[in-house]
Write a protein that holds these residues in place. Structure first.
Motif, mmCIF file in Angstrom:
data_model
loop_
_atom_site.group_PDB
_atom_site.id
_atom_site.type_symbol
_atom_site.label_atom_id
_atom_site.label_comp_id
_atom_site.label_asym_id
_atom_site.label_seq_id
_atom_site.Cartn_x
_atom_site.Cartn_y
_atom_site.Cartn_z
ATOM 1 N N GLU A 196 0.821 -1.212 0.000
ATOM 2 C CA GLU A 196 0.000 0.000 0.000
ATOM 3 C C GLU A 196 0.854 1.260 0.000
ATOM 4 O O GLU A 196 0.656 2.166 -0.823
ATOM 5 C CB GLU A 196 -0.936 0.020 1.207
ATOM 6 N N GLU A 197 1.795 1.365 0.926
ATOM 7 C CA GLU A 197 2.598 2.583 1.027
ATOM 8 C C GLU A 197 3.984 2.283 1.580
ATOM 9 O O GLU A 197 4.524 3.033 2.394
ATOM 10 C CB GLU A 197 1.888 3.630 1.887
ATOM 11 N N ALA A 198 4.578 1.208 1.099
ATOM 12 C CA ALA A 198 5.906 0.836 1.577
ATOM 13 C C ALA A 198 6.945 1.897 1.267
ATOM 14 O O ALA A 198 7.921 2.057 2.003
ATOM 15 C CB ALA A 198 6.332 -0.500 0.951
ATOM 16 N N MET A 203 11.112 5.405 3.255
ATOM 17 C CA MET A 203 11.778 6.705 3.232
ATOM 18 C C MET A 203 11.950 7.271 4.639
ATOM 19 O O MET A 203 12.979 7.870 4.955
ATOM 20 C CB MET A 203 10.994 7.684 2.362
ATOM 21 N N MET A 204 10.953 7.078 5.493
ATOM 22 C CA MET A 204 11.075 7.572 6.869
ATOM 23 C C MET A 204 12.284 6.958 7.564
ATOM 24 O O MET A 204 13.045 7.655 8.239
ATOM 25 C CB MET A 204 9.792 7.264 7.650
ATOM 26 N N TRP A 382 10.344 8.183 -11.113
ATOM 27 C CA TRP A 382 9.937 7.893 -9.751
ATOM 28 C C TRP A 382 8.782 6.901 -9.681
ATOM 29 O O TRP A 382 8.739 6.053 -8.790
ATOM 30 C CB TRP A 382 9.582 9.175 -8.994
ATOM 31 N N ALA A 383 7.819 6.982 -10.589
ATOM 32 C CA ALA A 383 6.677 6.066 -10.531
ATOM 33 C C ALA A 383 7.140 4.613 -10.614
ATOM 34 O O ALA A 383 6.674 3.747 -9.859
ATOM 35 C CB ALA A 383 5.689 6.378 -11.657
ATOM 36 N N ALA A 388 8.588 -0.461 -7.641
ATOM 37 C CA ALA A 388 9.563 -1.510 -7.324
ATOM 38 C C ALA A 388 9.796 -1.598 -5.821
ATOM 39 O O ALA A 388 9.924 -2.699 -5.260
ATOM 40 C CB ALA A 388 10.878 -1.240 -8.062
ATOM 41 N N ILE A 389 9.860 -0.445 -5.152
ATOM 42 C CA ILE A 389 10.044 -0.435 -3.699
ATOM 43 C C ILE A 389 8.868 -1.132 -3.020
ATOM 44 O O ILE A 389 9.050 -1.963 -2.120
ATOM 45 C CB ILE A 389 10.200 1.005 -3.188
ATOM 46 N N LYS A 390 7.672 -0.793 -3.439
ATOM 47 C CA LYS A 390 6.480 -1.416 -2.840
ATOM 48 C C LYS A 390 6.502 -2.932 -2.982
ATOM 49 O O LYS A 390 6.074 -3.666 -2.095
ATOM 50 C CB LYS A 390 5.217 -0.861 -3.506
ATOM 51 N N LYS A 391 7.008 -3.400 -4.100
ATOM 52 C CA LYS A 391 6.994 -4.830 -4.388
ATOM 53 C C LYS A 391 8.114 -5.579 -3.686
ATOM 54 O O LYS A 391 7.941 -6.732 -3.264
ATOM 55 C CB LYS A 391 7.099 -5.044 -5.904
#
Length: 421
Positions: A196-198, A203-204, A382-383, A388-391
Motif C-alpha cells: 500500500e505505502e511501503a 523513506m522515513m 519515480w513512478a 519496485a520499492i512497494k513490491k
C-alpha cells in the motif's frame, strides 16, 4: 499527503459560440468559459467528501466571476491518476487536475509553468520546500495542494504500563519495543512495508538513518552505506527479535497498521495527521514525537505533497490562473487543511495555523514541514522506482532477507529507469 489524503475528473469546454472565443492556446479566451477540474477525494465518508469543499468554493468564485463556470468531478485516490491519464491519452485533457504526480506531463510539455499562471504574491507564498519539489529541471509545474509530514505515534497507556518515556533514538525505540513485548503487547512497533505505502515507511527510516532515496548530487542512492545499515538494523533489532507483530512487515499495509493502533494493539508506529482523529475516536491516548534517529532526532522528516496541475490543451490560461489564485487564498487553504487534518501548503496559511490555539494538535507535523524531504516526484522515473520499492522492500527484512542485496537491486532498477527517462 496520502493520507486518505480520493479524486476529480475534468474536461474543458467553452460555453457559447466558439467564434467569439479568442486566443485559443494563448493568453486566454474572451466570453463565457467552463473550466473543468479533476481532483482527488480526501474525505472518508459522504458527509465530508471533497466534492462538498469544491462545490462551496466554486459557488463563491462563480458569484464573483459571472463569465467563468467551473465544473468539478471528484474521484477516489484509487482512480484519479488513472482517470486523468486516460483523458489526456484520449485528447481530452482537463484544464486542471489535482493528482499525485506531474513529471510525465511536464516532460511531455503538456502543462503550464506555474509562473505563467499564478500572480507573483500567490506563487511566492508556497512553502519553499514544497515549491522546490514541484520543479522539473528547475522549472515549477506542480503546485502543492495538500501536504503532511510523519511523526512517531506512541500509545501512552501501554507506555505508562511499561514505565516508558517517548523514544528519542533508535536504541530508545528498540528498548521500548522490548519492554512492550515483555508486557504482552503483540505489536510493539508496526512496520508497514506492504504494497500500500511501503515507499513511505521506507523513506522515513532511510532519512532517520542519515540517508534517503537520493544522494548529495541528486542521483538515486538507494543502496548507500547508510541505507544498508538502516535496513540491517531494522531486520536484526526489530523484525528478527519479534518486535514488529505477527504479520510480516512485507505483508502489513499502512491502513491495517493504523487500524490496529486505533484498537490499542500497537505500541508505536509512524503516522500522519489523519491518524490523530482515528485514534482519538477510538479512545486511544497517544503521544507524538519526531522520528528518532540513530543517536537522537532524525535530521530530516519525510514530507508528502499532492499536486495541482494545469494543462495547456484548452488554452484558458488567464481564467485558470485567476481561479487558482482564488483557490490558494489563505482562507481557502486553511479551510481545506482544517477539514482534512492536513498541513497548509502556503506560508501565510501555515503562520495562521501556528498562531491559532484550535490548531495546536497539528503543530508537531507543522514544525517538521520546513526541513522535510519529499519523494523525488520531479523525476519521471519515480513512478517505476516507487512501484519496485512497494513490491520488493519487504523481502529485505524477511527471515532469509538480505538488505544489501535488495537495496542493490532497487538501485539498479532506479538507475535504469532514470537513464530510460
Amino acid at each position: 499527503m496520502r493520507r486518505r489524503l480520493n479524486g476529480l475528473v475534468a474536461v474543458v469546454s467553452a460555453v457559447g459560440m466558439t467564434a467569439v472565443l479568442a486566443g485559443c492556446g494563448g493568453s486566454g479566451d474572451q466570453g463565457d468559459v467552463t473550466l473543468r477540474l479533476v481532483a482527488a477525494d480526501y474525505g472518508d465518508t459522504a458527509a465530508n467528501s471533497s466534492q462538498k469543499y469544491w462545490d462551496a468554493l466554486v459557488e463563491e468564485y462563480e458569484k464573483e466571476h459571472p463569465g467563468v463556470n467551473v465544473d468539478v468531478s471528484v474521484y477516489s485516490w484509487n482512480d484519479v491518476d488513472r482517470k486523468v491519464k486516460e483523458m489526456v491519452a484520449a485528447g481530452r485533457a482537463p484544464d486542471m487536475a489535482q493528482i499525485g504526480a506531474y513529471a510525465d506531463y511536464a516532460a511531455a510539455d503538456q502543462l503550464y509553468r506555474v509562473d505563467d499562471l499564478l500572480s507573483i504574491p500567490v506563487q511566492a507564498d508556497f512553502v519553499s520546500r514544497l515549491a522546490e519539489a514541484g520543479q522539473v529541471d528547475r522549472v515549477q509545474y506542480g503546485m502543492p495542494f495538500a501536504s503532511s509530514t510523519r511523526v512517531l505515534f506512541y500509545n501512552k497507556t501501554l507506555f505508562a504500563r511499561a514505565g516508558l518515556k517517548a523514544p528519542k533514538s533508535w536504541s530508545d525505540l528498540a528498548a521500548a519495543a522490548r519492554a512492550l513485548r515483555a508486557e504482552g503487547v503483540e505489536t510493539p512497533y508496526a512496520l508497514p512495508l506492504g504494497p500500500e505505502e511501503a515507499q513511505a515507511e521506507t523513506m522515513m527510516w532511510l532519512l532517520s538513518g542519515g540517508g534517503g532515496y537520493m544522494d548529495a548530487v541528486g542521483n538515486y542512492g538507494i543502496d548507500s552505506e547508510q541505507n544498508v545499515d538502516t535496513f540491517t538494523w531494522l531486520k536484526e533489532e526489530l523484525v528478527d527479535k519479534g518486535l514488529t507483530g505477527p504479520t510480516p512487515p512485507g505483508e502489513l499495509n499502512r491502513a491495517d497498521a493504523f487500524a490496529a493502533f486505533a484498537r490499542g494493539e500497537v505500541g508505536m508506529l509512524d503516522g500522519h495527521p489523519t491518524l490523530m482523529k482515528t485514534a482519538a475516536a477510538k479512545g486511544v491516548k497517544f503521544g507524538m514525537v519526531p522520528m528518532p534517529g540513530v543517536d537522537g532526532k532524525a535530521k530530516s522528516a519525510m514530507g508528502v505533497a499532492d499536486w495541482m496541475t494545469a494543462f495547456k490543451q484548452n488554452g484558458h490560461r488567464e481564467q485558470v490562473g485567476d481561479f487558482l489564485d482564488f483557490v490558494y487564498s489563505e482562507k481557502n487553504v486553511l479551510a481545506f487543511s482544517r477539514e482534512y487534518d492536513l498541513l497548509p501548503v502556503t506560508t501565510s496559511a501555515s503562520e495562521a495555523m501556528a498562531a491559532d490555539e484550535d490548531d495546536q494538535d497539528l503543530m508537531p507535523f507543522l514544525e517538521e514541514l520546513p526541513g522535510s524531504e519529499l519523494y523525488p516526484v520531479g523525476r519521471t522515473s519515480w513512478a517505476e522506482v516507487s512501484a519496485a520499492i512497494k513490491k520488493q522492500i519487504g523481502s529485505a527484512v524477511a527471515p532469509n532477507g538480505n538488505p544489501e542485496a535488495v537495496l542493490g537491486q532497487l538501485q539498479r532498477t532506479a538507475t535504469a529507469a532514470d537513464n530510460a527517462s
